[in-house]
Scaffold this active site. Structure first.
Site, mmCIF file in Angstrom:
data_model
loop_
_atom_site.group_PDB
_atom_site.id
_atom_site.type_symbol
_atom_site.label_atom_id
_atom_site.label_comp_id
_atom_site.label_asym_id
_atom_site.label_seq_id
_atom_site.Cartn_x
_atom_site.Cartn_y
_atom_site.Cartn_z
ATOM 1 N N ASP A 74 19.259 7.662 -45.227
ATOM 2 C CA ASP A 74 17.866 6.833 -44.423
ATOM 3 C C ASP A 74 16.650 8.059 -43.797
ATOM 4 O O ASP A 74 17.939 8.536 -43.168
ATOM 5 C CB ASP A 74 18.357 5.717 -43.519
ATOM 6 C CG ASP A 74 16.912 5.081 -43.136
ATOM 7 O OD1 ASP A 74 15.346 5.110 -43.204
ATOM 8 O OD2 ASP A 74 17.063 3.569 -43.152
ATOM 9 N N TYR A 79 24.639 -6.292 -43.074
ATOM 10 C CA TYR A 79 24.857 -5.414 -42.046
ATOM 11 C C TYR A 79 25.006 -5.138 -40.980
ATOM 12 O O TYR A 79 25.667 -6.197 -40.168
ATOM 13 C CB TYR A 79 22.895 -5.056 -41.868
ATOM 14 C CG TYR A 79 22.938 -3.179 -41.725
ATOM 15 C CD1 TYR A 79 22.630 -3.056 -41.888
ATOM 16 C CD2 TYR A 79 22.017 -3.878 -40.207
ATOM 17 C CE1 TYR A 79 22.749 -1.070 -41.360
ATOM 18 C CE2 TYR A 79 22.209 -2.175 -39.625
ATOM 19 C CZ TYR A 79 22.221 -1.136 -39.884
ATOM 20 O OH TYR A 79 22.570 -0.287 -39.483
ATOM 21 N N ASN A 131 8.281 -3.476 -41.921
ATOM 22 C CA ASN A 131 8.869 -3.723 -41.575
ATOM 23 C C ASN A 131 9.225 -4.965 -40.625
ATOM 24 O O ASN A 131 10.596 -6.152 -40.173
ATOM 25 C CB ASN A 131 9.758 -3.143 -40.461
ATOM 26 C CG ASN A 131 10.627 -1.471 -40.728
ATOM 27 O OD1 ASN A 131 10.406 -1.708 -42.301
ATOM 28 N ND2 ASN A 131 9.948 -0.905 -39.792
ATOM 29 N N THR A 151 11.013 1.668 -43.303
ATOM 30 C CA THR A 151 12.164 1.468 -44.029
ATOM 31 C C THR A 151 12.239 0.514 -44.948
ATOM 32 O O THR A 151 13.300 -0.062 -46.531
ATOM 33 C CB THR A 151 13.314 1.335 -43.168
ATOM 34 O OG1 THR A 151 13.368 3.238 -42.529
ATOM 35 C CG2 THR A 151 14.901 1.106 -43.632
ATOM 36 N N HIS A 191 8.018 7.591 -39.418
ATOM 37 C CA HIS A 191 7.091 7.762 -40.899
ATOM 38 C C HIS A 191 6.709 6.325 -40.496
ATOM 39 O O HIS A 191 6.314 5.388 -40.130
ATOM 40 C CB HIS A 191 8.548 7.969 -41.346
ATOM 41 C CG HIS A 191 9.393 7.039 -41.018
ATOM 42 N ND1 HIS A 191 9.314 5.634 -41.582
ATOM 43 C CD2 HIS A 191 10.409 6.763 -39.947
ATOM 44 C CE1 HIS A 191 10.181 4.867 -40.978
ATOM 45 N NE2 HIS A 191 11.487 5.918 -40.504
ATOM 46 N N ASP A 215 14.482 6.807 -48.211
ATOM 47 C CA ASP A 215 13.576 6.124 -48.124
ATOM 48 C C ASP A 215 12.359 6.024 -47.993
ATOM 49 O O ASP A 215 11.268 5.773 -48.023
ATOM 50 C CB ASP A 215 13.053 4.654 -47.611
ATOM 51 C CG ASP A 215 13.806 5.169 -46.167
ATOM 52 O OD1 ASP A 215 14.242 6.721 -45.770
ATOM 53 O OD2 ASP A 215 14.257 3.732 -45.103
ATOM 54 N N HIS A 216 12.703 8.160 -46.848
ATOM 55 C CA HIS A 216 11.110 8.305 -46.564
ATOM 56 C C HIS A 216 11.200 9.647 -46.055
ATOM 57 O O HIS A 216 12.304 10.097 -45.543
ATOM 58 C CB HIS A 216 9.965 7.099 -45.539
ATOM 59 C CG HIS A 216 10.899 6.271 -44.844
ATOM 60 N ND1 HIS A 216 11.468 7.178 -43.285
ATOM 61 C CD2 HIS A 216 11.643 5.598 -44.729
ATOM 62 C CE1 HIS A 216 12.269 6.706 -42.907
ATOM 63 N NE2 HIS A 216 12.563 5.260 -43.541
ATOM 64 N N ASP A 243 17.574 9.135 -40.636
ATOM 65 C CA ASP A 243 16.656 8.931 -39.560
ATOM 66 C C ASP A 243 17.079 8.342 -38.153
ATOM 67 O O ASP A 243 15.879 8.394 -37.914
ATOM 68 C CB ASP A 243 16.132 7.317 -40.315
ATOM 69 C CG ASP A 243 14.789 6.792 -40.072
ATOM 70 O OD1 ASP A 243 14.090 6.829 -40.502
ATOM 71 O OD2 ASP A 243 15.237 5.550 -39.101
HETATM 72 ZN ZN LIG Z 1 13.814 4.470 -43.037
#
Ligand SMILES: [Zn+2]
Length: 523
Positions: free
Chosen positions: A104, A224, A162, A141, A421, A307-308, A260
């Site tokens: 991430d 998760y 998100n 994300t 981001h 992802d970014h 991240d």
């Molecule tokens: Zn992310």
């Protein structure tokens, strides 16, 4: 990038020229083609011209499917290989296995921050997006992880932020929402199971959602839990390779929250990031070592992505909505998200166009601090390359914020610097990495940057399975440069549009599906 410059799309290199070679086709069907309005008239001559141009683009974009399997570049590589214009044979596994790994917030360039021998081993012997992987907008994300596994832009897969509100029901989505109603499209694990194959997910946004044939089965689908040590995650994935060959899941995900986590806290240029990157590299090393011990490293397809990216933010780069009061009051309860994606849903009775006009008047007046670094749009007037309009879930008023700036409601004395981001996906700092290593990836090959929505098609190609119904139709549209159309559009409706008439004619004279083995179009 000059922070004082007004917000404007940053042209991507590959957009600036027609595709003279297959590589530029990576972007050619994802971005605007620059078609002028006059071209839309349906005169015979222009129609033929459009047909030809599109056919050329299709031919070039068709080559995308083979891009990852073509001959290697001149880059010195070890060990030497003879031919890599076709997939290398499996030596131990009985079928292809794809392991999709996300780190991430792994901004493109982090791989050079410190010694990353394991990541560089994958790069040297695999295929890399040389200038990084382009995330979808908004560069957040959940929208991006779900675009990677569905091949759809957020407006079509439904995870448009998100967190957001469904205007029809008033229900709130957040990152813990697992009801299938939120998650549209068909993620890879579902496509795989639809083909009678096994998938295993070790964390991925959307993977806990029971939807279609995907039941998130015990033992193959981890709920998760950010406290699970990275080492445990790697070791669990490795254990799948101890199963009898026919029981090994053919598609696996593996997710790491870093770097991240550190990037938000300290920005992209802090030593803490360097350590986080080194740790990710150690996890890749642990994975490679485990696969080698089992004799399957060369058989397994590893796709390592982020992802970014991430950009540093600081308190001097703030824009306050309260400063717009002389032009328009924006109450807090109109605002669904502030930064880096400003999303406003005015109440019924307030014209979104009026809100946009008054906000932009204030922002461009020179009297609002940092005002020139925010531009507000009706969502349908956003640059179409962002593909961020075709969903009710997207609020009607969207603000594009200049890189590294943030929007807040009210002035405060808070002083802080960190990272963020979510900005325009044309901003270079939002780019992340793409590395593919395995029997079907050429060794030592560099490819131009491409958008992460291509990865779904790539994985299904490697696994030699057909893409899901929804993604299939959408991808066919995208191939034909009509990516504004979504999977939830009724075919009989769109067939009335001019674009689809062109598309159907193309089907006869220049069938895009012959370039994309898994893109089958039917009406
Ligand atoms: Zn992310």
């Amino acid at each position: 990038m000059d922070s004082s410059s007004p917000i404007k799309p940053i042209p991507l290199p590959a957009q600036e020229e027609d595709p003279p070679n297959p590589s530029t086709a990576l972007l050619s069907f994802n971005t605007d083609s620059g078609t002028s309005p006059s071209q839309k008239h349906f005169t015979t001559i222009i129609f033929i011209a459009l047909l030809l141009v599109t056919c050329i683009a299709l031919a070039a974009s068709g080559a995308f499917a083979f891009l990852f399997f073509s001959s290697p570049s001149q880059t010195p590589i070890t060990p030497p290989i003879s031919e890599s214009s076709r997939a290398r044979d499996l030596t131990k596994l009985t079928q292809s296995v794809v392991l999709l790994i996300s780190s991430d917030g792994f901004r493109f360039g982090y791989q050079f921050k410190t010694s990353t021998p394991n990541i560089h081993r994958l790069i040297a012997n695999g295929t890399e997006a040389e200038m990084g992987l382009i995330p979808v907008f908004p560069t957040l994300t959940f929208p991006n992880h779900y675009s990677i596994v569905t091949g759809l832009y957020p407006a079509y897969h439904g995870i448009i932020n998100n967190y957001f509100v469904d205007p029809r029901t008033g229900d709130f989505f957040n990152m813990g929402s697992h009801e299938p109603k939120w998650w549209l499209g068909e993620p890879l694990w579902e496509t795989v199971v639809n083909h009678g194959l096994k998938a295993a997910t070790y964390f991925w946004p959307g993977s806990e959602v029971r939807k279609g044939s995907w039941t998130c089965p015990d033992g193959l689908c981890k709920f998760y839990n950010g406290s699970v040590p990275f080492e445990d995650r790697v070791d669990t994935v490795l254990q799948y390779f101890d199963l009898p060959s026919s029981e090994i899941p053919v598609f696996m995900t593996l997710y790491f929250e870093d770097p991240d986590h550190q990037g938000h806290k300290v920005g992209p240029d802090d030593p803490e990031i360097t350590e986080a990157v080194a740790r990710i590299d150690r996890m890749i090393g642990r994975l490679i070592e485990g696969l080698e011990k089992r004799g399957v490293f060369e058989d397994v397809t590893i796709i390592l992505v982020g992802d970014h990216g991430m950009v540093g933010t600081c308190d001097k780069k703030l824009i306050f909505l309260d400063d717009l009061a002389p032009w328009i009051e924006i109450p807090k309860d109109w605002v669904q998200s502030y930064s880096p994606l400003l999303a406003i849903r005015p109440p019924p009775g307030v014209s979104p166009s009026d809100v946009v006009a008054k906000m932009n008047e204030g922002l461009s007046s020179g009297k609002v601090e940092n005002g020139k670094n925010l531009k507000v749009y009706l969502k349908e007037n956003l640059p179409s390359r962002l593909h961020y309009a075709a969903s009710d879930r997207i609020p009607p008023v969207i603000g594009l914020i200049e890189e590294a700036f943030k929007v807040e409601q009210t002035r405060s004395k808070r002083k802080e610097c960190g990272g963020a981001h979510g900005y325009d996906n044309a901003v270079f700092s939002m780019r992340t990495i793409f590395i593919g290593h395995g029997p079907q990836f050429a060794r030592g090959k560099k490819v131009p940057s491409f958008e992460n929505v291509q990865i779904y098609n790539l994985v299904t190609s490697i696994l030699n399975i057909q893409v899901g119904q929804i993604s299939q139709v959408t991808m066919c549209f995208r191939v034909a440069k009509f990516s504004q159309l979504g999977p939830d559009i009724n075919m009989s409706d769109v067939i009335q549009t001019q674009q689809i008439v062109v598309f159907l004619r193309l089907k006869v004279s220049c069938n895009p599906c012959r370039f994309f083995a898994h893109c089958r179009f039917s009406t």
